[in-house]
Structures are given as structure tokens and as C-alpha cells.
Motif scaffolding. Sequence first.
Motif, mmCIF file in Angstrom:
data_model
loop_
_atom_site.group_PDB
_atom_site.id
_atom_site.type_symbol
_atom_site.label_atom_id
_atom_site.label_comp_id
_atom_site.label_asym_id
_atom_site.label_seq_id
_atom_site.Cartn_x
_atom_site.Cartn_y
_atom_site.Cartn_z
ATOM 1 N N ILE A 1 0.858 -1.222 -0.005
ATOM 2 C CA ILE A 1 0.009 0.003 -0.131
ATOM 3 C C ILE A 1 0.977 1.211 0.113
ATOM 4 C CG2 ILE A 1 -0.326 -0.058 2.546
ATOM 5 C CD1 ILE A 1 -3.043 1.069 2.113
ATOM 6 N N GLY A 2 0.460 2.270 -0.648
ATOM 7 C CA GLY A 2 1.116 3.409 -0.816
ATOM 8 C C GLY A 2 0.830 4.333 -0.004
ATOM 9 N N GLU B 1 -2.115 -2.141 -9.955
ATOM 10 C CA GLU B 1 -1.666 -1.866 -8.913
ATOM 11 C C GLU B 1 -1.754 -0.213 -8.401
ATOM 12 O OE1 GLU B 1 2.759 -1.980 -9.159
ATOM 13 O OE2 GLU B 1 3.045 -1.038 -7.340
ATOM 14 N N GLU B 2 -1.959 0.388 -9.346
ATOM 15 C CA GLU B 2 -2.074 1.802 -9.189
ATOM 16 C C GLU B 2 -3.517 1.812 -8.668
ATOM 17 O OE1 GLU B 2 -1.474 4.144 -12.555
ATOM 18 O OE2 GLU B 2 -2.726 5.672 -11.997
ATOM 19 N N SER C 1 -5.293 -0.208 -7.062
ATOM 20 C CA SER C 1 -5.583 -0.779 -5.922
ATOM 21 C C SER C 1 -5.273 0.165 -4.669
ATOM 22 C CB SER C 1 -4.606 -2.065 -5.589
ATOM 23 O OG SER C 1 -4.571 -2.777 -6.655
ATOM 24 N N LYS C 2 -4.347 1.019 -5.051
ATOM 25 C CA LYS C 2 -3.907 2.161 -4.083
ATOM 26 C C LYS C 2 -4.799 2.935 -4.069
ATOM 27 C CE LYS C 2 1.082 0.757 -4.362
ATOM 28 N NZ LYS C 2 2.260 1.406 -5.033
ATOM 29 N N VAL D 1 -3.404 -3.339 1.173
ATOM 30 C CA VAL D 1 -3.287 -3.616 -0.539
ATOM 31 C C VAL D 1 -1.949 -4.787 -0.426
ATOM 32 C CG1 VAL D 1 -2.406 -2.789 -2.590
ATOM 33 C CG2 VAL D 1 -3.599 -1.438 -1.210
ATOM 34 N N SER E 1 -3.370 11.708 -0.916
ATOM 35 C CA SER E 1 -2.647 10.530 -0.678
ATOM 36 C C SER E 1 -1.123 11.354 -0.379
ATOM 37 C CB SER E 1 -2.296 9.779 -2.033
ATOM 38 O OG SER E 1 -1.277 8.990 -1.736
ATOM 39 N N ASP F 1 7.524 -2.321 -5.344
ATOM 40 C CA ASP F 1 6.170 -2.671 -6.361
ATOM 41 C C ASP F 1 6.547 -3.306 -7.526
ATOM 42 O OD1 ASP F 1 4.999 -1.184 -4.518
ATOM 43 O OD2 ASP F 1 5.021 0.474 -5.462
#
Length: 776
Positions: free
Chosen positions: A8-9, A81-82, A84-85, A100, A264, A336
Motif C-alpha cells: 500500500i502506498g 497496482e495503481e 489498488s492504491k 493492499v 495521498s 512494487d
Amino acid sequence: MQAMFEAIGISPTVAIGAALVALVGILATLSLKSGSSSSASGLDSVGADPKARARRSSSASDGGDGVPLMIFFGSETGTAEEYSKNLALEAPRHGFKPHVVDLEHFVPEMLTGELEDCDDETKARVAPMVAESGPLAVFLMATCGEGDVTNNARNFVTWITGDDGEKPTTSKLRYTVFGLGNTGYEHYNEAAKITQAALEGAGASIVVKMGLGDDDGDLESDFADWQKTIWAPLRRAVAAELGLEEGTDDAEEDGPACALPVKSVAPFKVVEVPPPAGVTAADTERDDLVGGRADEAHAASGGIAAASPAGGGWLDSEPMRCLTRRQLMAMGRGADPVRVRWFQAVPARVSARREVRGKTSLGGSTAHVELDVGAAGLTYGTADDAAVLPENPAEAVDAMCAHLGLDAAQWFTLEGDAIAPAIARAEAARGAGGAIEDPAHATLKPGERPPPFPVPCTVGRALQRYCDLGGLPSKALAGQMAHWAEKEDERARLARLVSTEGRSEWDEFVRTPRRSVLELFQAFPSVRPPLAELLHVLPPLKPREYTIASSPLAHPGSMHLAVSVLNEPKPPAPGSADAPGRRLAGVCSTFLAGGTSGATPAPEGAVVRVYVRKSTFKMPESTETPIVMVGPGTGLAPMRAFCQEREARAAAGEALGEALLFFGCRREEEDYIYRDELEAWAASGVISDLHLAFSRQGAEKVYVQHRLREQGAKVWALLSEQGAHVYVCGATAMGKDVTAALAGIAADHGGMSAAEATAYVAKLEKDHRLVQELWS
Ligand SMILES: Cc1cc2nc3c(=O)[nH]c(=O)nc-3n(C[C@H](O)[C@H](O)[C@H](O)COP(=O)(O)OP(=O)(O)OC[C@H]3O[C@@H](n4cnc5c(N)ncnc54)[C@H](O)[C@@H]3O)c2cc1C
Ligand SMILES: Cc1cc2nc3c(=O)[nH]c(=O)nc-3n(C[C@H](O)[C@H](O)[C@H](O)COP(=O)(O)O)c2cc1C
């Protein structure tokens, strides 16, 4: 199975902060100014939902930080992936605490919820991710190759489908799936469909209908539309934990349509540092670092030649000259999927570069590029894929720096609680003399994360190598930019553009004129995030793949690429100062081959970072097995590699079976690439039949599929009597037409019905006798 690592970012503080924001319930309005929109935790309250506040405050079981929701992603090039964040950023608004998980790091207990028998470490990791009522999960699954599951999802899919022998049971799991695919491909969203069917087969309950997104259209909007439908059913699935009363109708809980995404916050800070020892002020000028003096000096000192995947040698010039390749890989382990390549790719010198089109005066260019991979110890198989890490043109980096007032030459490192240990261990290993003997240096501990890219680094280099400046911006990026707009009108405009109502405005302002990330920043001059936040929100610059056009048998230590240079006019952009002359210059093809945009191509002698991916293109074991190759345009690349291999093996005494090559382009004099080589191979018998299709030469358009049909009797004889293999490479649309042509041949010459012919071609593919690599 590898240890789980949450990719997770956002930091836990951020996620908790977002939930707290929901509790406070400051509602989103466009009148919020940036100065007042961020809470002390650095979170924005825009879009917080008062209903969620009521529910959450009545929830006794979530400890104030939400019901656990796992967000798994299967991603090849980073989009899933993007997403998901982005989903994780939204989750706290709806009462969930997101986790995530890169599917590479999945463990079965996450889905079974059976923690009794697992070891303490797994229990400690997985327990916080599982809701009291059982696991709750969202799967974002991209499809790659020809209907394939992404590399990072392979273990998971093998497990859930029971392909490893044992059918799992996941009856406690509640889940939903979103597929990222492209209707241009024959097997549309196959990975998502396989996942959904397998989860159903394992007894899991689907709580929201699977969503399928189409990258041939507007994938981000498909995802946004689907995302809106998931929160209410997900909440109902954990109603008790959320304290929802039975029958509560929370269908319209998606918040205001114009809500901005949650802000974010970078999980690191930028710390300015002096240049590493041995790097002079002159070296830090970016231009010198791109194949310039620093690289030259480094290569002369044996640096690049000493690089070796086996460890020991140096990776690169410039900041990384002080780190070994293994140290870098250790530093990047757990990064990632897209970013890990920045730590792992090897430097390869461009040893030759030439135009292979007959004429470029009509526009268009295809560059033959040779990379000296032997020095870095990089090996490849005939027709494998090379993945190249591109670099943005100097002009784009300069423009971004000028626009934001950044000093390109400033060195910095990244510091963050979760990042520091990874860097410290890599540096400790350097102190110990280079090689990483202690596995602790190569393993991230729970909660740790590698830096998002190799540091220390200059600002210019970070923007040049690691951030996408030329690509199409996402709405997620524009939403984050809105949080940093100092002017209210710019903030409101960005908020409008990313809203559901503003969809057509987004298309008009961004998609149609193909505005780039850089151009979007330039259109909103008051958006000036601090460097850490800029590096956090800018999309990563992704590797580009090229089917290797050479055989190591013929060219040991050298890798050839056939690169079609993307350079075309962009439609005018409303409100853009430079509207008339804007061009779309493909980042990697321009970098590798040069273009007409004023960008700086990688010159001969420059260093390009590259790694190899195994491809499905494998020649039959025996050179006597006939092959049918269909490769128009740069789809010729793997066929050239095959021809080189056949030539080398024939020279070594192996007998050659028939090899048909179907090549197509616009005009014979214009873009018939590698003409001399193909004709020489046709003369020597390496190619037994060369069939050419020139689409714009005659009165009628002729394509490779037409030539294939013309040769139907021969192709059928080779397929049905001699076990021929067929290889198709190039554009997706062409692939579909060729598949249809093969079915047509089976029907015409094999006496099959249409259905039988289609099944015959499907069987060829299943048996790996029809192999396709399609990409555009
Ligand atoms: C397995 C595989 C093998 C491949 N083999 C080859 C090969 O052998 N030879 C070859 O030439 N290519 C090959 N490709 C394609 C190659 O990887 C690249 O996609 C291609 O070179 C273009 O990359 P680029 O960085 O130059 O362009 P990009 O900068 O990535 O641009 C590519 C596309 O992105 C979109 N885009 C970019 N910027 C914008 C914007 N501002 N607005 C809207 N849209 C935008 C456009 O659709 C544009 O056409 C292969 C691809 C794959 C997946
Ligand atoms: C080389 C390549 C092969 C692909 N193959 C398929 C496919 O077989 N079926 C499909 O639906 N989509 C296919 N796609 C589209 C991707 O699934 C889509 O672009 C997705 O957004 C990629 O997500 P990712 O970036 O997370 O990997 C392919 C894309 C590429 C570049």
C-alpha cells in the motif's frame, strides 16, 4: 510462498487518519481551499460521508479504524497496482481499513481465514487483515500475453484453481473482482474470469458482480463506475461489524459525485544531501549523466564491464556507482512490481543504431538498435522480450523543473520510517566490501519498504528516469493535483474534470488533445506540490518491451531491437499556449531511436538499462519442423531472430525444414524493413517462401492475412501433415485477422465446418503450435 508484504502506498497513520476524517465528517465542497482542506494528519476531508460517520461511531468492533478489507492486485505493467492504491485511499471513507497485497505475496490463510494452524509469524501478519466475520477481499486482475495471468498472480491462480493438485476451500471469503483487459485481444479479461470462476468453485461468496474494464476504451472510467457500485454491498457484507441496522438502505452512500479522491500523502520525505564521494559538480549536470562524461569515465574505469548479475560489480555510473548491483537488488526487493525493475535492470551500451526503412521522407522511422548486453552478463533466448527502462527527454525534465522551480542538479535521498532500514542495510553491506553475504540485507522485514527508486539521486535524474512526464495523465493524478492547487479556480476546475459530471470535459481537455502529465501541470500553474509529494503522485515511468530481433547463437553478447519510432501530431489542445505544433513522441522509442521532436535520443555509446523477459516464442526443437511466420511491420523482430538462429544452426550442420515468412508493410520502397537480409535468407534457403503484402501500393489493400489465404493449400499441408508451428507477431487487430485466416484455411482445405475450424485453431494454440505475441 513468499512472505506477505503490503504494498500500500499510504502509511497506516494515513489510513487511520482518513477514517478519522470520516468521523469528523467535514463534507466535501469545491469551496474548500487547499490551505484549509488538509487535516493535521495531512489528509483531506473532501467527500467525507456523514452517514459513514454515524455508522462508524456505532461500531464497537473496528477499534475506530475500519473493517479490514484486502485489496489484491495481479498486475503486469502497474495499472491494477495503481488502481489498488486508489481504491485503498477511498476505503476508509466507507468504513474499511484497506490492506493492499501484491498477489506475489499472498498466503492462503488470507482467503481461508483459517489461522489456527499457521505459524505465529503468518498469524501476526494475516490476523489484522481478516474481518471478524471472515475474509473480505477485492481482486483487481489484469490479463497479459494472450489471455494469460500476470506473473505476480501465477502462484495465486495455481492455488485457487487447484492446479497444484489440491482444490482449496474458501467458504468464509466474501469477495468481488475487477478485470483490467482490452477488447482488442481474443481472450478478453481472461485472468479476471478465471479468478472469479475459481473463487466461486472454492465456495467463496461474491458480493458485487464482477466488473470488466476495457483499455481499448476508457479503462479508468470503467473502474470508477464499478467502484461506485461496490461500497454499499461490501458494507452490507460486514453489517454487524459496522453496526449497520438491518434493512438500512445505503445505496446512495457514494458521497458527492464531484468529491476529490482522498489526498495521498508521501510515505517519505526528501532530504537534500551532498553529491556522493567521487561525483563532481560537473557530473551532476544531468546531460553529462546520460551517456555523457560520467558514464564514459565510469566505463573506462571498468565499472560497466565489471557489472555482473552474479554480484560484485558496479551497476551504473552516477549515484549508483557506490552500490553494487546486488546491493541495489537487495534495496529494491519487495518494491512494487513496476518499480523493482529500476533496481534490477542492467546497463547496456548502445553499440550500433541505424535506420532500416528504405525511405523516411513520407514520415515514419524504424531504428535497428544493438545493445551490448554481454558486458553486463545479461543473457537471452532467441526471440525473448527485452524490457527497456526509458528516460524522459531533457526538454521535458527541464520544463518540469522550470515550471515548478526545482533545481535539477540537487542531490537528495528519501527518508521514511519504513524506508530507512532498507537503505541502511544496503549501505551497511557496501561498507562490508560489496557482496551481500548476510541474507538479512536482502530481505525486508514486516512493515519495511524499499525506496520507490534508487537513491541518492539528483532531482533531474529522478524526473528523467523514474517519473512519467509524457504519458496520458490519470484522473487519479489530476485529483491529487487539485489538493495542491493554490488558486481556488484551478482547484475547482480540476475537481470538475475528475468528477462524474465532468467526464466529457476531461475527454475534451485531456484525452482528445492527448495532453501529457507535463502539459497538465503547465495548464494549472498554481499546482505546486513539494518535491516529496510530487515524486509520490507522479506516475512511475514504466519499462517498454521489445521482442528481441536477434539470436544469441548469431550475436553472442549483443541484443538487437527493431524499434518503430512513435512520433505523430497531437490534435490542438484548448487553452494550450503551444497548441499548433504539439507532437506525441513515444518516450521509449524516441529515447532509443531518436525522433523529430527535439528530444534527446540515446546516442550510440549511451547506456540503456534493460532486462529480459522470457517470451512464448520458442522455435521447435528440430530445425526440420516447418514453421510459418507472420510478422508485418516490427512484428518481423522475432522472425528475424528465428532466421538468424536457423542460419547459425544450418551452418553447424543441422538440416532445415520449410520456413514460410509473411511480411507486410505500406510500400516496398518505404517501410520494407531489413529488406536485404530477408532477400538474402530467401536466396540461401533459410526462408523457403517469402510472401510480401504491400498495403498501399496497389489499387487494393493487401495484408498478410490475404497472402496467407492465397497460400492456404501449402499452409494446410504443412500444418496437417508435417506438424508445422505458426508464429504471429505485431498488432492485435492483425492477429485476429490471421487467426480467422487460419480457420478459413482449415475450413477450405481441411473440409471442416466453421465451428470445427475455429476449434482446430484453438487446439493449435493450446498445443503451442500457434504462438502469438501481439501488442498494439
Ligand atoms: C511484448 C511486446 C513486444 C513489443 N515489441 C516491439 C518491437 O519489437 N518493436 C516496437 O517498435 N515496439 C514493440 N512493442 C511496443 C513497445 O513496447 C512500445 O509500446 C512502443 O515502442 C511505444 O513506446 P513509447 O514509449 O515510444 O511510446 P509511449 O510514450 O509509451 O506512447 C505509446 C502510446 O501511449 C499513448 N500515449 C502516450 N502519451 C499519450 C498522451 N499524452 N496522450 C494520450 N495517449 C498517450 C498513445 O496511445 C501512444 O500511442 C512491443 C510491446 C510489447 C508489449
Ligand atoms: C502485451 C499485452 C498483452 C495483453 N493481453 C491481453 C489479453 O490477452 N486480454 C485482455 O483482455 N487484455 C490484454 N491486455 C490488456 C491489459 O490487460 C490492460 O492494458 C491492463 O490495463 C494492464 O494492466 P496492468 O498494467 O496492471 O498489467 C494486454 C496488454 C498488453 C500490453
